[in-house]
Every structure is written in C-alpha cells, then in structure tokens.
Design a protein around this motif. Structure first.
Motif, PDB file in Angstrom:
ATOM      1  N   VAL A 178       0.863  -1.183   0.000  1.00 13.26           N
ATOM      2  CA  VAL A 178       0.000   0.000   0.000  1.00 13.26           C
ATOM      3  C   VAL A 178       0.898   1.233   0.000  1.00 13.26           C
ATOM      4  N   LEU A 179       0.287   2.370  -0.230  1.00 14.08           N
ATOM      5  CA  LEU A 179       1.024   3.628  -0.343  1.00 14.08           C
ATOM      6  C   LEU A 179       0.269   4.697   0.435  1.00 14.08           C
ATOM      7  N   ILE A 180       0.990   5.528   1.187  1.00 12.47           N
ATOM      8  CA  ILE A 180       0.364   6.620   1.941  1.00 12.47           C
ATOM      9  C   ILE A 180       0.830   7.942   1.342  1.00 12.47           C
ATOM     10  N   VAL A 181      -0.122   8.724   0.846  1.00 13.29           N
ATOM     11  CA  VAL A 181       0.193   9.982   0.176  1.00 13.29           C
ATOM     12  C   VAL A 181      -0.875  11.017   0.505  1.00 13.29           C
ATOM     13  N   PRO A 182      -0.599  12.305   0.267  1.00  9.60           N
ATOM     14  CA  PRO A 182      -1.678  13.300   0.341  1.00  9.60           C
ATOM     15  C   PRO A 182      -2.750  12.985  -0.697  1.00  9.60           C
ATOM     16  N   MET A 183      -3.980  13.361  -0.402  1.00  9.89           N
ATOM     17  CA  MET A 183      -5.096  12.996  -1.280  1.00  9.89           C
ATOM     18  C   MET A 183      -4.902  13.473  -2.717  1.00  9.89           C
ATOM     19  N   SER A 184      -4.299  14.653  -2.900  1.00  8.01           N
ATOM     20  CA  SER A 184      -4.145  15.167  -4.265  1.00  8.01           C
ATOM     21  C   SER A 184      -3.270  14.253  -5.114  1.00  8.01           C
ATOM     22  N   LEU A 185      -2.275  13.627  -4.494  1.00 11.66           N
ATOM     23  CA  LEU A 185      -1.417  12.717  -5.264  1.00 11.66           C
ATOM     24  C   LEU A 185      -2.150  11.422  -5.585  1.00 11.66           C
ATOM     25  N   ALA A 186      -3.014  10.972  -4.683  1.00  9.24           N
ATOM     26  CA  ALA A 186      -3.821   9.790  -4.990  1.00  9.24           C
ATOM     27  C   ALA A 186      -4.746  10.080  -6.172  1.00  9.24           C
ATOM     28  N   ARG A 187      -5.314  11.278  -6.210  1.00  7.78           N
ATOM     29  CA  ARG A 187      -6.178  11.644  -7.329  1.00  7.78           C
ATOM     30  C   ARG A 187      -5.375  11.828  -8.612  1.00  7.78           C
ATOM     31  N   LEU A 188      -4.180  12.386  -8.486  1.00  6.90           N
ATOM     32  CA  LEU A 188      -3.343  12.616  -9.654  1.00  6.90           C
ATOM     33  C   LEU A 188      -2.978  11.314 -10.341  1.00  6.90           C
ATOM     34  N   HIS A 189      -2.700  10.278  -9.555  1.00 12.28           N
ATOM     35  CA  HIS A 189      -2.248   8.995 -10.104  1.00 12.28           C
ATOM     36  C   HIS A 189      -3.350   7.929 -10.061  1.00 12.28           C
ATOM     37  N   HIS A 190      -4.592   8.375  -9.979  1.00 14.88           N
ATOM     38  CA  HIS A 190      -5.679   7.401  -9.850  1.00 14.88           C
ATOM     39  C   HIS A 190      -5.818   6.559 -11.118  1.00 14.88           C
ATOM     40  N   ARG A 191      -6.182   5.308 -10.909  1.00 15.50           N
ATOM     41  CA  ARG A 191      -6.458   4.383 -11.996  1.00 15.50           C
ATOM     42  C   ARG A 191      -7.534   3.411 -11.522  1.00 15.50           C
ATOM     43  N   ARG A 192      -8.125   2.679 -12.456  1.00 15.31           N
ATOM     44  CA  ARG A 192      -9.278   1.846 -12.118  1.00 15.31           C
ATOM     45  C   ARG A 192      -8.934   0.689 -11.192  1.00 15.31           C
ATOM     46  N   ASP A 193      -7.699   0.232 -11.239  1.00 11.86           N
ATOM     47  CA  ASP A 193      -7.342  -0.941 -10.440  1.00 11.86           C
ATOM     48  C   ASP A 193      -6.791  -0.585  -9.061  1.00 11.86           C
ATOM     49  N   VAL A 194      -6.920   0.670  -8.642  1.00 15.61           N
ATOM     50  CA  VAL A 194      -6.531   1.057  -7.285  1.00 15.61           C
ATOM     51  C   VAL A 194      -7.667   1.847  -6.640  1.00 15.61           C
ATOM     52  N   ALA A 195      -7.629   1.925  -5.320  1.00 14.74           N
ATOM     53  CA  ALA A 195      -8.597   2.716  -4.552  1.00 14.74           C
ATOM     54  C   ALA A 195      -7.834   3.407  -3.437  1.00 14.74           C
ATOM     55  N   PHE A 196      -8.471   4.381  -2.803  1.00 10.75           N
ATOM     56  CA  PHE A 196      -7.817   5.013  -1.653  1.00 10.75           C
ATOM     57  C   PHE A 196      -8.844   5.329  -0.584  1.00 10.75           C
ATOM     58  N   ARG A 197      -8.356   5.324   0.668  1.00 10.27           N
ATOM     59  CA  ARG A 197      -9.186   5.607   1.823  1.00 10.27           C
ATOM     60  C   ARG A 197      -8.450   6.596   2.734  1.00 10.27           C
ATOM     61  N   PRO A 198      -9.183   7.536   3.351  1.00  8.74           N
ATOM     62  CA  PRO A 198      -8.537   8.480   4.269  1.00  8.74           C
ATOM     63  C   PRO A 198      -7.882   7.754   5.446  1.00  8.74           C
ATOM     64  N   LEU A 199      -6.729   8.274   5.864  1.00  5.54           N
ATOM     65  CA  LEU A 199      -5.999   7.734   7.009  1.00  5.54           C
ATOM     66  C   LEU A 199      -6.190   8.702   8.174  1.00  5.54           C
ATOM     67  N   ARG A 200      -7.016   8.298   9.154  1.00  3.03           N
ATOM     68  CA  ARG A 200      -7.420   9.220  10.212  1.00  3.03           C
ATOM     69  C   ARG A 200      -6.252   9.725  11.055  1.00  3.03           C
ATOM     70  N   ASP A 201      -5.319   8.858  11.392  1.00  2.00           N
ATOM     71  CA  ASP A 201      -4.239   9.261  12.298  1.00  2.00           C
ATOM     72  C   ASP A 201      -2.921   9.511  11.568  1.00  2.00           C
ATOM     73  N   GLY A 202      -3.004   9.806  10.289  1.00  2.00           N
ATOM     74  CA  GLY A 202      -1.798  10.137   9.534  1.00  2.00           C
ATOM     75  C   GLY A 202      -1.545  11.637   9.524  1.00  2.00           C
ATOM     76  N   PRO A 203      -0.346  12.054   9.124  1.00  2.00           N
ATOM     77  CA  PRO A 203      -0.015  13.483   9.112  1.00  2.00           C
ATOM     78  C   PRO A 203      -0.605  14.199   7.904  1.00  2.00           C
ATOM     79  N   THR A 204      -1.057  15.430   8.128  1.00  2.00           N
ATOM     80  CA  THR A 204      -1.524  16.241   7.006  1.00  2.00           C
ATOM     81  C   THR A 204      -0.312  16.844   6.287  1.00  2.00           C
TER      82      THR A 204
END
Length: 237
Positions: A178-204
């Motif tokens: 898995v990969l932990i990134v800011p949401m904008s990078l998850a959206r930038l590299h989004h593809r159909r075979d991946v998904a992302f979920r918010p990480l509540r206790d991760g750093p902003t």
C-alpha cells in the motif's frame, strides 16, 4: 438761437454702469502630464509541486491580468527550495516544511493523508483507516515520498523503493503493498485498479505559496491578492 423749454443747453453724459467689473479671463494652467503606468511583465512563471490545486487561481489571474500569461512549471518537492533560489520562477506552490530563509511563505491549505491500495484489497471495506489497520501490509515509500509515515506493524518490503509515486502506484495496482500519500497525489495517479481511503491518524500535508523576498514584484503582489481572495478593487492587507 432759441432754447427749448426747461433745457440746459448741455449734452447729457452717459451713465456709468453699476455693479462689479466683468471678471478677467483666467489663464488656464498647463495640465500636468499623467505618469505613465509601467508595462505589464511579459509573463508570470509559477512553480507547482505535483498535485497542487490551483485551477481557480489561474482562472482569476487570466481575468485580472489578461496581458500577462501565467506559465505553470512543475517542480519536485525535493527541488522546491533550489527552484525558488533560481531566477526563472516568480513564485511557487510548495509543500511544507521548507527552509524559509530569505523567503516569504503563505500557508494555503492542508491535505489529508490517504492509503492507496489495490481495488481488490480487503482495506476497501472500510470508509476510513488507521495505522493499526495496516498491520502486516507492505507500506511502500518511494524516493519522492512527502509524508514519511511509519506504520508500526507493517511488513518489510522485499524490493528496493521505487523512484516515483507513479511507480509505487503501479506496484500497488499489482496487489503488492500500500502507499500513503496526500489525497491530491492519490487523485493525480488514480487508476481503475486502485482505490484510496482516508488515514485518520496520519499526518496532514500543508501546501503554501512561497517566493524569494528579493523578488517581491507587483505581479507577485497581484497573485498573493488572488490566493488571499482579494478582488481587483480591494486594498492590500
């Protein structure tokens, strides 16, 4: 010669006009020549780290400065300070922290962290995740990682770190880690075979506008006003 009745024999003098004398015409003072406005810069070069959200500001710039095109230049987070020290950027959207020496820095917005996983991962069953949910998962940290999150019970990777976030997403899509990134990078590299979920206790991650203090120009002031929401008629403040 006979005189008329009641006549005096004198020619009457014309009566003087009463009232003030007519005003003298004033000599028009020469109008002072208007101070010519400086010509607008040929262009405004704005650096931006991957994932930066700035569409509305670019649109506002186009309306307010139609004679000065905004040139967008992508910069890597690892190179953002050196890019600002160079002479070819007017300002840049950067990720904090950054060495602030000789810079003006205005924080703009915070991004929440997300976990990028395979679309078939069991992690997608949850709407949000915590670091404890990543126990036993391989947490991939690419060379351009911007969060440096450590999951306490993550499994060690059996491969070298990928060079870029895009490479890491490809590995995740294959069902490895898995990969932990800011949401904008998850959206930038989004593809159909991946998904992302918010990480509540991760750093902003904070995105900020920065520019070199020695290059505070009227164009920079205009862009600062735009990101701060000032209108064209607003006073600076």
């Amino acid at each position: 010669m006979a005189r008329g009745r009641g006549g005096t024999g004198r020619t009457p003098r014309p009566k003087r006009a009463t009232g003030a004398a007519p005003p003298r015409a004033r000599r028009a003072s020469p109008a002072s020549a208007p101070t010519p406005e400086p010509p607008p810069p040929e262009r405004f070069v704005l650096g931006a780290i991957p994932g930066a959200t700035l569409g509305k500001w670019i649109d506002a710039w186009s309306r307010r400065m139609p004679r000065t095109p905004l040139v967008l230049r992508e910069i890597a987070v690892s190179d953002q300070r050196s890019a600002l020290d160079a002479d070819d950027l007017d300002a840049a959207l950067v990720r904090l922290p950054i060495d602030r020496a000789d810079l003006h820095v205005i924080p703009l917005y915070d991004e929440i962290p997300v976990v990028v996983c395979s679309a078939e991962s069991h992690l997608t069953a949850a709407d949000e995740l915590e670091l404890d949910d990543l126990a036993g998962e391989v947490v991939i940290a690419p060379a351009d990682d911007v969060l440096a999150v450590t999951a306490p019970d993550a499994a060690p990777a059996a491969f070298d770190p990928p060079a870029t976030t895009a490479d890491a997403v490809e590995i995740v899509a294959a069902g490895v880690g898995v990969l932990i990134v800011p949401m904008s990078l998850a959206r930038l590299h989004h593809r159909r075979d991946v998904a992302f979920r918010p990480l509540r206790d991760g750093p902003t991650s904070t995105v900020a506008l920065a520019w070199h203090a020695s290059r505070t120009t009227p164009a920079v002031d205009t862009f600062v006003g735009i990101v701060r929401g000032r209108t064209a008629n607003s006073s600076r403040g």
